[in-house]
Design a protein around this motif. Structure first.
Motif, PDB file in Angstrom:
ATOM      1  N   GLY A  66      10.497  -3.382  10.057  1.00 17.60           N
ATOM      2  CA  GLY A  66      10.913  -2.410   9.053  1.00 17.60           C
ATOM      3  C   GLY A  66      11.295  -1.057   9.604  1.00 17.60           C
ATOM      4  O   GLY A  66      11.355  -0.079   8.852  1.00 17.60           O
ATOM      5  N   GLN A 103       8.847 -13.691  11.955  1.00 19.65           N
ATOM      6  CA  GLN A 103       8.168 -13.736  10.657  1.00 19.65           C
ATOM      7  C   GLN A 103       6.857 -12.959  10.692  1.00 19.65           C
ATOM      8  O   GLN A 103       6.512 -12.261   9.741  1.00 19.65           O
ATOM      9  N   ARG A 106       7.738  -9.375  10.511  1.00 16.83           N
ATOM     10  CA  ARG A 106       8.212  -8.971   9.183  1.00 16.83           C
ATOM     11  C   ARG A 106       7.072  -8.892   8.175  1.00 16.83           C
ATOM     12  O   ARG A 106       6.961  -7.929   7.417  1.00 16.83           O
ATOM     13  N   SER A 107       6.215  -9.905   8.150  1.00 17.55           N
ATOM     14  CA  SER A 107       5.118  -9.905   7.174  1.00 17.55           C
ATOM     15  C   SER A 107       4.161  -8.754   7.443  1.00 17.55           C
ATOM     16  O   SER A 107       3.692  -8.089   6.510  1.00 17.55           O
ATOM     17  N   THR A 108       3.878  -8.494   8.704  1.00 15.98           N
ATOM     18  CA  THR A 108       2.980  -7.396   9.044  1.00 15.98           C
ATOM     19  C   THR A 108       3.618  -6.057   8.692  1.00 15.98           C
ATOM     20  O   THR A 108       2.964  -5.165   8.129  1.00 15.98           O
ATOM     21  N   GLY A 109       4.902  -5.909   9.004  1.00 16.82           N
ATOM     22  CA  GLY A 109       5.583  -4.657   8.705  1.00 16.82           C
ATOM     23  C   GLY A 109       5.660  -4.375   7.227  1.00 16.82           C
ATOM     24  O   GLY A 109       5.393  -3.253   6.777  1.00 16.82           O
ATOM     25  N   GLN A 110       6.009  -5.380   6.434  1.00 22.31           N
ATOM     26  CA  GLN A 110       6.129  -5.171   4.993  1.00 22.31           C
ATOM     27  C   GLN A 110       4.792  -4.831   4.352  1.00 22.31           C
ATOM     28  O   GLN A 110       4.704  -3.939   3.503  1.00 22.31           O
ATOM     29  N   THR A 111       3.744  -5.520   4.775  1.00 22.72           N
ATOM     30  CA  THR A 111       2.421  -5.279   4.198  1.00 22.72           C
ATOM     31  C   THR A 111       1.896  -3.898   4.559  1.00 22.72           C
ATOM     32  O   THR A 111       1.421  -3.148   3.694  1.00 22.72           O
ATOM     33  N   ALA A 113       3.586  -1.288   5.646  1.00 25.15           N
ATOM     34  CA  ALA A 113       4.443  -0.193   5.173  1.00 25.15           C
ATOM     35  C   ALA A 113       4.002   0.251   3.790  1.00 25.15           C
ATOM     36  O   ALA A 113       3.858   1.449   3.519  1.00 25.15           O
ATOM     37  N   ARG A 114       3.762  -0.716   2.916  1.00 26.84           N
ATOM     38  CA  ARG A 114       3.309  -0.369   1.566  1.00 26.84           C
ATOM     39  C   ARG A 114       1.923   0.273   1.595  1.00 26.84           C
ATOM     40  O   ARG A 114       1.653   1.233   0.881  1.00 26.84           O
ATOM     41  N   LYS A 231       0.724 -10.782  -5.849  1.00 26.06           N
ATOM     42  CA  LYS A 231       1.490  -9.538  -5.810  1.00 26.06           C
ATOM     43  C   LYS A 231       1.462  -8.875  -7.176  1.00 26.06           C
ATOM     44  O   LYS A 231       1.154  -9.501  -8.200  1.00 26.06           O
ATOM     45  N   ASP A 282       3.294 -15.152  -0.206  1.00 26.44           N
ATOM     46  CA  ASP A 282       3.851 -15.306  -1.548  1.00 26.44           C
ATOM     47  C   ASP A 282       3.843 -16.785  -1.925  1.00 26.44           C
ATOM     48  O   ASP A 282       3.585 -17.655  -1.085  1.00 26.44           O
TER      49      ASP A 282
END
Length: 373
Positions: A66, A103, A106-111, A113-114, A231, A282
């Protein structure tokens, strides 16, 4: 943080990416140094070379996490190099495929970041008075982060390990390898009624407080009853449970809890039971789509379930096949001097109706046993 493999900083059309502004805000740089624990010393190309990975792979990792492209600005640290080296090492060792490593990034970054955005907003929002006269909220940020950083880091690792242990437990209980990815789960959507109208009438801060209260209440209740919050979508939450009885209890508790709060809008819940595909935390598939559609047609302060969900409750003894069958069982038990079956839930078949994309479905109204249908 992408450049071409030559490290020239030029993209495909010959344009050179602009470097980071050397006049970056001093406080922002101090904060970055405090949080990262290291100073800027590498360009993206230098970081990739030091990590022993191609610039192409490094770029994929950065984007997956991200992070924005920064051209050839010297903005990376030893920690960035180490992260690249670790991900690449997992691929080289054969523990992860390259696609899987991306992956993971990406999953670590998205989680995170929020999480980071929420934490920073919450911490600063709570600062109504600066500790020293004349200090701005921006100036207060540094000492706050300095105090909280080590404790939050330890807590983050602790919660992650706990969640990983819980997830691993669910995986090893799967009966076969296919069930590890495509599992039979109960899936539920809980949706606030009339939320769009509320957004027109309420102030932004008031609306934010309502959404936060809803999400917090739902998350706590779902966790306490043994479900998993998948979610939140502002006015809607998606959760899953390993069995229909747990999901049903959560749904009714949500309705009862929200109904007891005068500040909350009415709620409606739709649930389905069946095979669910899990990806990056998800859930996907026809079962999820059906639960969503049932939510959209559910009455206010009511729960609708699909036929498979109803059959599962009947199979496990959580609900009778019908009120007539329950009455017969009670009469037979009384005749034998035994206690009648103790059902937790009651089911009432509703009119069959077409549901967009899913054909004709038969919803069932779920209530507590003894509360009336």
């Amino acid at each position: 943080m992408t450049v071409d493999d030559t490290g020239s900083g030029a993209d495909g059309d010959g344009r050179v990416d602009e470097p980071a502004d050397p006049a970056d805000d001093p406080l922002a740089l101090r904060l970055e140094g405090l949080i990262l624990g290291a100073e800027r010393r590498y360009t993206p190309f230098q970081a990739a070379r030091s990590a022993g990975v191609s610039m192409e792979l490094a770029s994929r990792f950065w984007r997956a996490m991200g992070f924005a492209d920064i051209g050839q600005a010297k903005a990376l640290t030893e920690a960035d190099v180490l992260a690249l080296r670790r991900l690449a090492g997992l691929v080289e060792a054969g523990l992860l495929s390259e696609a899987m490593a991306v992956q993971v990034a990406r999953s670590t970054g998205q989680t995170t970041a929020r999480l980071a955005e929420w934490q920073m907003d919450s911490f600063l929002e709570g600062l109504t008075e600066p500790p020293e006269p004349g200090m701005t909220r921006t100036e207060v940020t540094y000492p706050i982060v300095e105090l909280l950083l080590p404790e939050l880091e330890e807590f983050l690792v602790y919660v992650w390990r706990r969640q990983l242990a819980a997830s691993a437990g669910r995986v090893v209980q799967a009966t076969d390898d296919e069930e590890m990815v495509d599992r039979r789960l109960a899936v539920g959507f809980a949706d606030l009624v009339g939320f769009t109208r509320l957004t027109r009438r309420m102030e932004e801060e008031e609306l934010g407080e309502l959404v936060e209260a809803f999400e917090t209440t739902a998350a706590d209740l779902i966790a306490a009853r043994g479900g998993r919050l998948v979610k939140t979508l502002g006015d809607e939450v998606l959760y899953a449970a390993d069995d229909a009885g747990t999901a049903a209890e959560i749904a009714l508790r949500l309705i009862e809890t929200m109904a007891g709060d005068e500040t909350m809008p009415e709620l409606r819940v739709g649930m389905a039971f069946g095979t669910v595909t899990t990806r990056m935390g998800d859930v996907f598939g026809t079962t999820v789509n059906l639960a969503s559609r049932l939510t959209s047609i559910a009455p206010r302060d009511a729960v609708l379930v699909d036929t498979a969900f109803a059959e599962e409750l009947i199979r496990t003894g959580d609900a009778p096949a019908s009120e007539a069958a329950a009455a017969e069982e009670a009469a037979a038990a009384e005749k034998e001097g035994e206690a009648p079956p103790a059902y937790r839930f009651a089911l009432q078949p509703m009119w069959q109706r077409p549901v967009r994309g899913l054909g004709v479905v038969e919803p069932w109204l779920l209530t507590r046993r003894g509360t009336g249908l």
